[in-house]
Design a protein around this motif. Structure first.
Motif, PDB file in Angstrom:
ATOM      1  N   ARG A   1       0.840  -1.201   0.000  1.00 14.90           N
ATOM      2  CA  ARG A   1       0.000   0.000   0.000  1.00 14.90           C
ATOM      3  C   ARG A   1       0.876   1.253   0.000  1.00 14.90           C
ATOM      4  O   ARG A   1       0.611   2.209  -0.724  1.00 14.90           O
ATOM      5  CB  ARG A   1      -0.895   0.003   1.248  1.00 14.90           C
ATOM      6  N   THR A   2       1.948   1.239   0.806  1.00 17.01           N
ATOM      7  CA  THR A   2       2.833   2.397   0.829  1.00 17.01           C
ATOM      8  C   THR A   2       3.509   2.573  -0.516  1.00 17.01           C
ATOM      9  O   THR A   2       3.636   3.687  -1.039  1.00 17.01           O
ATOM     10  CB  THR A   2       3.881   2.207   1.926  1.00 17.01           C
ATOM     11  N   LEU A   3       3.971   1.436  -1.052  1.00 14.09           N
ATOM     12  CA  LEU A   3       4.608   1.502  -2.370  1.00 14.09           C
ATOM     13  C   LEU A   3       3.659   2.075  -3.407  1.00 14.09           C
ATOM     14  O   LEU A   3       4.049   2.902  -4.255  1.00 14.09           O
ATOM     15  CB  LEU A   3       5.082   0.107  -2.797  1.00 14.09           C
ATOM     16  N   GLY A   4       2.433   1.666  -3.298  1.00 11.58           N
ATOM     17  CA  GLY A   4       1.448   2.151  -4.237  1.00 11.58           C
ATOM     18  C   GLY A   4       1.245   3.653  -4.107  1.00 11.58           C
ATOM     19  O   GLY A   4       1.228   4.391  -5.104  1.00 11.58           O
ATOM     20  N   LEU A   5       1.151   4.105  -2.892  1.00 11.36           N
ATOM     21  CA  LEU A   5       0.941   5.537  -2.641  1.00 11.36           C
ATOM     22  C   LEU A   5       2.099   6.351  -3.194  1.00 11.36           C
ATOM     23  O   LEU A   5       1.917   7.304  -3.964  1.00 11.36           O
ATOM     24  CB  LEU A   5       0.768   5.770  -1.147  1.00 11.36           C
TER      25      LEU A   5
ATOM     26  N   GLY B   1       2.344   6.299  -6.919  1.00 10.88           N
ATOM     27  CA  GLY B   1       1.366   7.185  -7.537  1.00 10.88           C
ATOM     28  C   GLY B   1       1.915   8.603  -7.632  1.00 10.88           C
ATOM     29  O   GLY B   1       1.836   9.260  -8.664  1.00 10.88           O
ATOM     30  N   TRP B   2       2.517   9.085  -6.568  1.00  8.76           N
ATOM     31  CA  TRP B   2       3.092  10.446  -6.585  1.00  8.76           C
ATOM     32  C   TRP B   2       4.195  10.555  -7.602  1.00  8.76           C
ATOM     33  O   TRP B   2       4.313  11.525  -8.314  1.00  8.76           O
ATOM     34  CB  TRP B   2       3.664  10.795  -5.192  1.00  8.76           C
ATOM     35  N   LYS B   3       4.954   9.461  -7.678  1.00  7.14           N
ATOM     36  CA  LYS B   3       6.078   9.500  -8.597  1.00  7.14           C
ATOM     37  C   LYS B   3       5.588   9.641 -10.036  1.00  7.14           C
ATOM     38  O   LYS B   3       6.153  10.404 -10.829  1.00  7.14           O
ATOM     39  CB  LYS B   3       6.875   8.201  -8.420  1.00  7.14           C
ATOM     40  N   SER B   4       4.518   8.906 -10.339  1.00  9.81           N
ATOM     41  CA  SER B   4       4.038   8.933 -11.722  1.00  9.81           C
ATOM     42  C   SER B   4       3.366  10.255 -12.053  1.00  9.81           C
ATOM     43  O   SER B   4       3.348  10.665 -13.214  1.00  9.81           O
ATOM     44  CB  SER B   4       3.071   7.764 -11.953  1.00  9.81           C
ATOM     45  N   THR B   5       2.802  10.952 -11.071  1.00 10.60           N
ATOM     46  CA  THR B   5       2.178  12.242 -11.375  1.00 10.60           C
ATOM     47  C   THR B   5       3.214  13.317 -11.622  1.00 10.60           C
ATOM     48  O   THR B   5       2.882  14.417 -12.030  1.00 10.60           O
ATOM     49  CB  THR B   5       1.262  12.701 -10.228  1.00 10.60           C
TER      50      THR B   5
ATOM     51  N   LEU C   1       8.009  15.646  -1.551  1.00 12.71           N
ATOM     52  CA  LEU C   1       8.317  15.650  -0.117  1.00 12.71           C
ATOM     53  C   LEU C   1       7.199  16.337   0.660  1.00 12.71           C
ATOM     54  O   LEU C   1       6.721  15.850   1.677  1.00 12.71           O
ATOM     55  CB  LEU C   1       9.655  16.370   0.102  1.00 12.71           C
ATOM     56  N   ARG C   2       6.763  17.466   0.135  1.00 10.36           N
ATOM     57  CA  ARG C   2       5.672  18.215   0.766  1.00 10.36           C
ATOM     58  C   ARG C   2       4.422  17.347   0.890  1.00 10.36           C
ATOM     59  O   ARG C   2       3.782  17.301   1.939  1.00 10.36           O
ATOM     60  CB  ARG C   2       5.425  19.483  -0.078  1.00 10.36           C
ATOM     61  N   ARG C   3       4.127  16.639  -0.183  1.00  9.32           N
ATOM     62  CA  ARG C   3       2.933  15.794  -0.163  1.00  9.32           C
ATOM     63  C   ARG C   3       3.060  14.690   0.874  1.00  9.32           C
ATOM     64  O   ARG C   3       2.092  14.365   1.575  1.00  9.32           O
ATOM     65  CB  ARG C   3       2.719  15.154  -1.543  1.00  9.32           C
ATOM     66  N   ALA C   4       4.266  14.112   0.969  1.00 10.61           N
ATOM     67  CA  ALA C   4       4.465  13.038   1.944  1.00 10.61           C
ATOM     68  C   ALA C   4       4.278  13.560   3.355  1.00 10.61           C
ATOM     69  O   ALA C   4       3.643  12.933   4.203  1.00 10.61           O
ATOM     70  CB  ALA C   4       5.860  12.438   1.781  1.00 10.61           C
ATOM     71  N   ILE C   5       4.823  14.751   3.611  1.00 13.51           N
ATOM     72  CA  ILE C   5       4.696  15.318   4.959  1.00 13.51           C
ATOM     73  C   ILE C   5       3.237  15.589   5.267  1.00 13.51           C
ATOM     74  O   ILE C   5       2.726  15.281   6.346  1.00 13.51           O
ATOM     75  CB  ILE C   5       5.560  16.591   5.072  1.00 13.51           C
ATOM     76  N   ASP C   6       2.554  16.185   4.276  1.00 13.18           N
ATOM     77  CA  ASP C   6       1.124  16.452   4.475  1.00 13.18           C
ATOM     78  C   ASP C   6       0.363  15.171   4.745  1.00 13.18           C
ATOM     79  O   ASP C   6      -0.513  15.113   5.614  1.00 13.18           O
ATOM     80  CB  ASP C   6       0.539  17.152   3.241  1.00 13.18           C
ATOM     81  N   PHE C   7       0.734  14.145   3.975  1.00  8.55           N
ATOM     82  CA  PHE C   7       0.041  12.877   4.157  1.00  8.55           C
ATOM     83  C   PHE C   7       0.232  12.360   5.592  1.00  8.55           C
ATOM     84  O   PHE C   7      -0.713  11.946   6.244  1.00  8.55           O
ATOM     85  CB  PHE C   7       0.563  11.848   3.148  1.00  8.55           C
ATOM     86  N   MET C   8       1.476  12.413   6.063  1.00  7.06           N
ATOM     87  CA  MET C   8       1.751  11.913   7.408  1.00  7.06           C
ATOM     88  C   MET C   8       0.937  12.688   8.433  1.00  7.06           C
ATOM     89  O   MET C   8       0.388  12.128   9.374  1.00  7.06           O
ATOM     90  CB  MET C   8       3.245  12.077   7.751  1.00  7.06           C
ATOM     91  N   ARG C   9       0.848  13.997   8.248  1.00  4.41           N
ATOM     92  CA  ARG C   9       0.129  14.808   9.211  1.00  4.41           C
ATOM     93  C   ARG C   9      -1.358  14.467   9.176  1.00  4.41           C
ATOM     94  O   ARG C   9      -2.009  14.317  10.187  1.00  4.41           O
ATOM     95  CB  ARG C   9       0.353  16.292   8.908  1.00  4.41           C
TER      96      ARG C   9
ATOM     97  N   ALA D   1       8.357   7.016  -3.673  1.00  2.00           N
ATOM     98  CA  ALA D   1       8.090   8.190  -4.489  1.00  2.00           C
ATOM     99  C   ALA D   1       9.311   8.598  -5.297  1.00  2.00           C
ATOM    100  O   ALA D   1       9.312   9.648  -5.945  1.00  2.00           O
ATOM    101  CB  ALA D   1       7.638   9.349  -3.598  1.00  2.00           C
ATOM    102  N   GLY D   2      10.382   7.826  -5.210  1.00  3.60           N
ATOM    103  CA  GLY D   2      11.539   8.084  -6.056  1.00  3.60           C
ATOM    104  C   GLY D   2      12.516   9.088  -5.481  1.00  3.60           C
ATOM    105  O   GLY D   2      13.349   9.637  -6.193  1.00  3.60           O
ATOM    106  N   ILE D   3      12.438   9.334  -4.186  1.00  2.00           N
ATOM    107  CA  ILE D   3      13.397  10.278  -3.588  1.00  2.00           C
ATOM    108  C   ILE D   3      14.331   9.470  -2.709  1.00  2.00           C
ATOM    109  O   ILE D   3      13.870   8.715  -1.845  1.00  2.00           O
ATOM    110  CB  ILE D   3      12.665  11.336  -2.741  1.00  2.00           C
ATOM    111  N   PRO D   4      15.660   9.592  -2.904  1.00  2.87           N
ATOM    112  CA  PRO D   4      16.585   8.847  -2.054  1.00  2.87           C
ATOM    113  C   PRO D   4      16.393   9.267  -0.594  1.00  2.87           C
ATOM    114  O   PRO D   4      16.336  10.458  -0.291  1.00  2.87           O
ATOM    115  CB  PRO D   4      17.970   9.253  -2.566  1.00  2.87           C
TER     116      PRO D   4
END
Lengths: 308, 639
Positions: free
Chosen positions: B341-345, B348-352, B360-368, B412-415
């Motif tokens: 599920r995480t990989l999928g999420l 998805g961001w990576k492909s958009t 990174l911003r989206r990931a942080i927002d998601f966590m919050r 999401a493709g970020i090291p």
């Protein structure tokens, strides 16, 4: 140690005694000091060296009564102290004072008597009074006992134990006279005749006054320190089983005072203590089978303790 | 009395060691002491030699059985304790008493093998006082106990200056004085080189101090105090491990920027049996005792097994060069089948599309938005930790936060990589040091952004900012069990604790940590230009010598002052002594004067006069003013 010639009331008596007993100045001085310090004297020596003569001479020159008690093994206390005898004429018991009721007592060969008789004498010496049959009788003043002990023949004798030796202020040895003195003795007149001619050179009252003068001689704090150091040394040094008693310390000071008085001084010096030390201290120090003479023991003690 | 003192010394030396002895030996020793006490109480004779031999052999066999050796530290101490107790039962001669005392002294020292804290040192002082009193009782069996204790205290106090001089100046050797076997470190706690759910959670239950920090001047804000430790780039099932691309480098990969703030500080690290050293991000110096790696970790050359100190400089903002592609590739690797599920999420961001910053911003927002809960009692999770944490339980500890975040970023493709270490710390207002405890252990994430380099992201702080801005207690829900010292409402306790820390820190820095380096610094501060061991030894000898001289002088001065009369008299003796005519120590004034007069008849009258004056002044009652005459005559006297 040559004495300083001092004008002292006892100086003439001492000089006269030296004329009768030759070559024994030191012993005469010690004996006189012992008397002045109100102590008693024990002479330990062989017969015939002049013990009796010394006692007799002192009594004579000082104007004191003299009695001699020859101690034997069958002696009873009553033989010394006296006894009450029923007096038919008076119809009551009357006390016959023994030979102890005198100013100078020569207790000859004290170690031949049984301890019972010895203790009668020793008690009288200590108390300066005698209690017989409930009545207490004071002994004369001055009262001076000169006891002699023969060290050579010990079979059948009762040598005084150390605790009894402590009762004597001094123990001295007379020893043989030196060559010159002995020659003078052999050439000179009969001592008994000389004694008979001797006149008292001091009155008993004057002697009592000298005794009290001796006891008031100045003893400075450093001297007390010295006596204490000496006594303390005997208590800690390994040579002796027991050290000097407080009575020995008192005796040391009293004898040193008398010695200083005879030397014509008003204060006591360490030399006075050292002079009387062999006579006062050594017989109170029980040694384990020691063969040294009193003078040697005293010398060792003196040299071990520095003057404070 | 001596028996009781020896018994007391034995028990005093034995009691602090009880905890480290095997129970049977402690019991045997206690029984032996009790046995000795009973015999002494009942005034019964000591047991026979054969019985003692049997007991000793049995005890030695027991020690052999327990430790498989009779030598070495623990077995040796155990054996000595046994002998100390048994020696009591054959203490007949003073020599035996001496043996007991020496054994007790030695066993006192062995307390330091286990623990070198202040309470142990105080216990040792008490033991030494008792043992010294027992030693004194051997020479004076009649002395009263209070007198012996006072004597022992006095002797120890007199030895204090010498102890201080020896402590400061005696040339130091590197390494701990108490050589320890390797097994002694198994109990040390600290961060490990991997991270699986629950690892840090265990660690933070401990109040033990991880390290102390003293800042030279500037102190970063509490929320920026991230002490970097092991960097974990490899996800292996549930466990994060160090990346395979990590390698030692000789110099730091990044350049420090001139205008960014820099912090200088000194770290005193407690032993933790692992090689890492901790520093604020990002270290711009490498301590002499260690090296750095290409993911900016600091390592000591050997596992840290004793307390070490190192100076550090750090800059939060540094300029990163191009990163090694292999390192970046490793920071993107993920197990293909876990956490779908995480990989999928993330996928998805990576492909958009969008920039790395946007993702990174989206990931942080998601966590919050997930309203994740920070707890010390996270639920047990399976292999898919990130999935279960982010989507199912939504409750976790910093391990879960950081691990899930890194998985999300990689998807999401970020090291990205996990960094463990410590966060925050507590400032001790008493001596202004920062104390970082095991309970400050933390895990966070670092992501690589092309223009900016490695950027720290703390997912825990994103969801639960109080954890970082305040402390653990503020972040954890009511009811979770916290280490006692982290709880609120114990202000007075906290205050006392601060003071205690300050004392403890000084003890560590100046007593236990007084190593060759510190000694050199200290002596240089005292003005010794080149404190090598020769200079130190010479100074040591001079100081001890002059102290002894001073003490001797003091004792001479304290000696009762000589009476002035006596002083004059001794002056005369000294003068005459040059001609071999010194007074014997026992010689009275008259005798001395006569002796002089015999050898020098011409002076007889004068020396007689002087001796009479002296005798009259010292032993007689001459007035004291006559001393002037004595002085004059002695001054005029020429032998």
């Amino acid at each position: 140690m040559p004495p300083t010639t001092a004008s002292h009331p006892l100086a003439p008596a001492l000089a006269a005694a030296n004329q009768i007993i030759l070559g024994k100045d030191r012993q005469l001085r010690l004996a006189l000091s012992c008397l002045l310090a109100r102590g008693h004297l024990l002479i330990e020596d062989l017969p015939g060296v002049g013990k009796t003569t010394l006692a007799h001479t002192l009594a004579r020159l000082l104007g004191l009564d003299f009695q001699r008690i020859q101690f034997t093994s069958d002696m009873l206390p009553a033989d010394i102290l006296g006894i009450s005898v029923f007096d038919r004429t008076g119809g009551e018991f009357r006390f016959h004072p023994g030979p102890i009721f005198t100013q100078v007592v020569l207790a000859d060969e004290i170690n031949r008597a049984t301890p019972k008789a010895q203790s009668a004498l020793l008690e009288a010496m200590e108390e300066r009074q005698v209690t017989i049959e409930g009545a207490t009788r004071p002994l004369p003043d001055p009262f001076f006992v000169i006891a002699t002990q023969n060290p050579a023949y010990q079979i059948g004798t009762f040598p005084l134990p150390e605790s009894q030796l402590d009762r004597f202020l001094m123990r001295i040895e007379l020893g043989y006279p030196d060559r010159a003195a002995e020659r003078a003795l052999l050439e000179g007149r009969d001592r008994r005749a000389l004694l008979a001619e001797a006149r008292p050179l001091i009155t008993p009252d004057a002697l009592l006054a000298e005794q009290s003068r001796a006891s008031s001689l100045r003893v400075a704090p450093p001297l007390i320190d010295y006596v204490q150091a000496l006594v303390a040394h005997t208590r800690t040094a390994p040579e002796w089983k027991t050290g000097l008693s407080p009575r020995a310390g008192l005796g040391l000071v009293a004898a040193a005072r008398a010695w200083a008085l005879l030397d014509g001084r008003t204060h006591v010096l360490p030399e006075d203590v050292q002079a009387v030390l062999p006579a006062v201290a050594v017989h109170r120090l029980p040694t384990a089978g020691e063969q040294r003479s009193a003078a040697e023991v005293a010398r060792a003690l003196i040299e071990a303790v520095p003057l404070p | 009395m001596q028996t009781w003192w020896l018994l007391a010394a034995g028990i005093a030396a034995f009691a602090p060691l009880v905890a480290q002895l095997p129970p049977w030996l402690a019991a045997l020793t206690t029984i032996t002491f009790f046995w000795r006490g009973t015999l002494a109480w009942l005034r019964r004779p000591l047991p026979g030699r054969w019985l003692l031999v049997c007991v000793s052999l049995a005890g030695a066999a027991g020690v052999m059985e327990q430790y498989r050796t009779l030598f070495g530290q623990q077995a040796g101490v155990a054996l000595l304790v046994l002998f100390l107790a048994l020696k009591q039962l054959e203490a007949r001669a003073p020599r035996d008493g001496l043996a007991i005392v020496l054994l007790a002294y030695f066993l006192t020292l062995t307390q330091f093998f286990e623990n070198q804290s202040i309470p142990v040192a105080l216990t040792m002082i008490a033991t030494v006082v008792i043992t010294t009193a027992a030693l004194a009782s051997l020479t004076d069996s009649q002395a009263r106990p209070a007198g012996l204790v006072r004597l022992a205290g006095l002797m120890l106090a007199q030895s204090l200056p010498f102890m201080l001089i020896l402590f400061v100046l005696f040339p130091r050797i590197s390494g701990p004085l108490w050589g320890l076997p390797a097994d002694a470190y198994s109990s040390l706690t600290g961060l490990s080189d991997n991270m699986s759910p629950g690892a840090i959670n265990n660690l933070i239950q401990s109040d033990a101090i991880a390290f102390r920090v003293k800042f030279d001047n500037k102190v970063p804000a509490q929320k920026d105090l991230y002490w970097r430790g092991p960097v974990l780039a490899l996800l292996d099932g549930r466990t994060w491990r160090p990346g395979g691309m990590t390698s030692r480098t000789s110099k730091l990969a990044y350049a420090s920027s001139a205008n960014a703030p820099a912090y200088a500080y000194t770290v005193t690290l407690e032993p933790h049996n692992k090689p890492w050293l901790f520093a604020l991000e990002f270290p711009t110096t490498v301590p002499a005792i260690g090296f750095t790696t290409n993911d900016f970790q600091l390592h000591a050359r050997r596992p840290v097994r004793e307390r070490i100190r190192y100076d550090m400089r750090s800059q939060p903002a540094v300029q990163f060069p191009e990163e090694d592609p292999r390192l970046l590739a490793e920071a993107l690797a993920l197990p293909l089948l876990d956490n779908p599920r995480t990989l999928g999420l993330g996928g998805g961001w990576k492909s958009t599309g969008g920039t790395d910053e946007e993702r990174l911003r989206r990931a942080i927002d998601f966590m919050r938005d997930q309203r994740l809960l920070y707890t010390l009692q996270p639920p047990l999770m399976s292999m898919n930790v990130a999935d279960e944490f982010l989507f199912d339980y939504k409750r976790g500890f910093c391990e879960h936060f950081s691990a899930a975040f890194v998985v999300l970023m990689r998807a999401a493709g970020i090291p990205a990589r996990v960094v463990t270490g410590y966060q925050g710390g507590e400032r001790n207002p008493v001596d202004d040091t920062w104390v970082i405890r095991q309970s400050d252990a933390h895990a966070w994430a670092e992501v690589w952004l092309a223009k900016r380099g490695w950027v720290r992201v703390d997912p825990t702080a994103v969801s639960m900012p109080r954890r970082i801005e305040q402390n653990l207690a503020a972040a954890v829900p009511e009811g979770d069990s916290l280490p006692l010292l982290s709880r609120a409402g114990f202000d007075w306790l906290r205050e006392m604790r601060f003071r205690w820390w300050a004392i403890n820190n000084s003890w560590n820095q100046w007593v236990l940590g007084y190593d060759p380096q510190r000694q050199r610094e200290f002596l240089q501060k005292l003005g010794m230009a080149a404190p090598d061991w020769q200079t130190m030894t010479a100074t040591l000898a001079v100081l001890c010598g002059s102290m002894l001289l001073g003490l001797t002088g003091w004792m001479l001065w304290r000696r009762p002052r000589l009476d002035p009369v006596e002083r004059q008299w001794r002056r005369l003796s000294r003068r005459l002594g040059k001609q071999g005519l010194a007074r014997h120590s026992w010689e009275g004034p008259q005798d001395y004067a006569r002796r002089i007069a015999r050898t020098q008849p011409a002076k007889a009258a004068e020396i007689d006069r002087i001796a009479a004056l002296y005798a009259g002044l010292r032993y007689g009652s001459l007035p004291a003013r006559q001393i002037d005459e004595l002085r004059r005559r002695i001054a005029a006297f020429t032998p």
